[in-house]
Design an enzyme around this catalytic site. Structure first.
Site, PDB file in Angstrom:
ATOM      1  CB  SER A 289      82.583  56.748  62.716  1.00  0.00           C
ATOM      2  OG  SER A 289      82.509  57.487  61.413  1.00  0.00           O
ATOM      3  CG  HIS A 383      79.878  60.930  60.278  1.00  0.00           C
ATOM      4  ND1 HIS A 383      80.509  61.191  58.966  1.00  0.00           N
ATOM      5  CD2 HIS A 383      80.672  60.696  60.984  1.00  0.00           C
ATOM      6  CE1 HIS A 383      81.855  61.198  59.380  1.00  0.00           C
ATOM      7  NE2 HIS A 383      81.770  60.391  60.625  1.00  0.00           N
TER       8      HIS A 383
END
Ligand SMILES: CC(C)(COP(=O)(O)OP(=O)(O)O)[C@@H](O)C(=O)NCCC(N)=O
Length: 453
Positions: A289, A383
């Site tokens: 990410s 997340h």
């Protein structure tokens, strides 16, 4: 404006009935609802804002009615179970804002749900510009709540996108990509080719429109660099024996009006099941990410402590000054300029000197910086809400100018340990506990300010 306001009130009242009508609603001619949607769709942004302000204020919950219904509860409780249930139903009805009925009527139209998604996007845009507007916030959450029923996992259709998918959908996949923009057809071909999986959710109310897009790389280790995923050409076909890991390297929700409906969360969980079925040997699931906002946060922190060693040690500061050849300037001022221009990447010695401090400060940014108790970084929050672990920081993971400007080239793996995601998510949502690896905790500790867990 008052004529416009009166017209809005009139149109809405004709659809949901006068306040006195209570629960007995006359059947509504669809034409009036369709007309209201057409009028709304034709309004300027400014007039849409007026519309949303008027409806959220004039057709919200009737506070007096709520109070009256609540006051009736104790007496009803004394009387009987049946009386209490009746009084609770009256309270329940009073707590439903009148614009809820408007949403129901619009939702019944052909194309009505899409209209509501767009109306929520307008509401979110308006909320981002006004100071706290409680009525508008209630309006938005009522709409989100309703949309979340229509866009629940069971009503979403999973579709895998490949090079054989239709052009109109492939084009949208390319246009919607928000994390690692595609430059040309060969970029797109690579992202749906061997060792890649691209999945979307579609919904019957918006045919051929990807609601959310997830790009996954199939590897034999947890990736620590995005260029190897989005830039290296893929030559051969997949060798299933060589695949035991899924790397989620881009996810994008395409409908702003569905923010808060958690489509991305649903899609990741659904794709994990899909990949487990296709690759029974798959044991590792992780994101790779970006860390949007880290560099800007760091520049902000430097501005607060220009002359101290709160961020870098004096030895590190000394080296920065030496390498930059600016002994006569405050080292942090020099560092700030280097960060803002990406110039620090120019000299290997500077990159080496800054690796430790930037990695420590990035760990502190992700693990310690909070907003209302939750991770300040939106991707981390996403997340962690899903139950992932803040697992590994990767140096020089994104060496594109965009990655350097965003996060000094650092990227992070949020790791999905499937048996733990439910518990991790619960602990994060309820206790604001961030599950992190020892690497991250040690780095954040070295940046100062974190108690040992
Ligand atoms: C990260 C995304 C997919 C999360 O969406 P979703 O799961 O629907 O969460 P939410 O927006 O409903 O809270 C969404 O916020 C998004 O598209 N962000 C921009 C692109 C990115 N991945 O940062």
């Amino acid at each position: 404006p008052s004529l416009f306001t009166a017209t809005i009130s009139q149109m809405v009242t004709e659809i949901i009935g006068p306040k006195e009508a209570g629960l007995k609603k006359p059947t509504i001619p669809e034409g009036k609802t369709r007309h209201l949607c057409d009028v709304y769709g034709s309004l300027s942004t400014e007039d849409k804002a007026t519309f949303l302000r008027v409806v959220s204020r004039q057709f919200g919950t009737d506070h007096d009615e709520v109070l009256k219904a609540a006051e009736g509860l104790p007496q009803a409780k004394e009387k009987s179970e049946a009386a209490l249930l009746k009084a609770e139903e009256r309270l329940q009805a009073a707590l439903v804002p009148r614009y809820h009925d408007l949403f129901v009527q619009i939702g019944r139209l052909e194309g009505g749900v899409k209209h509501l998604v767009d109306m929520r996007a307008d509401t979110l845009d308006l909320l981002s510009t006004v100071k706290d507007n409680a009525e508008l916030r209630s309006f938005s959450s009522c709409l989100r709540e309703m949309l979340s029923h229509w866009f629940s996992a069971g009503l979403l259709h999973l579709q895998r996108i490949t090079w054989e998918s239709s052009c109109d959908i492939l084009q949208k996949i390319s246009e919607y990509e928000a994390v690692h923009p595609m430059k040309n057809w060969s970029d797109l071909k690579r992202r749906v080719g061997p060792y890649r999986r691209c999945f979307i959710f579609t919904h019957s109310t918006m045919p051929r429109e990807p609601m959310v897009v997830l790009h996954t790389a199939l590897t034999n280790q947890i990736s620590d660099n995005i260029q190897t995923i989005v830039s290296t050409p893929i030559l051969d076909d997949e060798d299933v024996e060589d695949i035991n890991t899924a790397i989620f390297y881009s996810i994008t929700s395409t409908q702003k009006g569905l923010q808060g409906v958690e489509l991305g969360n649903y899609l990741i969980k659904r794709v994990v099941r899909e990949l487990q079925a296709e690759f029974p040997k798959m044991t590792q699931f992780s994101s790779l990410s970006p860390i949007p906002g880290f560099r800007d946060w760091l520049v902000g922190e430097i501005n607060k402590v220009l002359s101290s060693t709160a961020l870098l040690t004096s030895a590190e500061l000394k080296k920065v000054a030496e390498i930059a050849g600016k002994e006569d300037v405050l080292p942090l001022v020099t560092l700030k300029k280097l960060l803002q221009t990406n110039q620090w990447m120019g000299a290997e010695s500077m990159v080496e000197t800054l690796k430790d401090p930037l990695m420590r400060l990035c760990a502190r940014y992700l693990y310690l910086e909070k907003r209302r108790g939750y991770a300040v970084n939106p991707v981390a929050n996403f997340h962690l809400r899903n139950g992932a672990v803040l697992w590994r920081l990767n140096w020089q993971a994104d060496t594109n100018p965009r990655g350097i400007s965003q996060s000094c080239g650092i990227m992070v793996n949020y790791r999905y340990f499937l048996g733990d995601t439910m518990r991790n998510s619960q602990r994060y949502m309820e206790e604001q506990h961030i599950e992190a690896s020892q690497q991250v905790i040690d780095l954040a500790q070295a940046a100062g300010g974190v108690d040992s867990p």
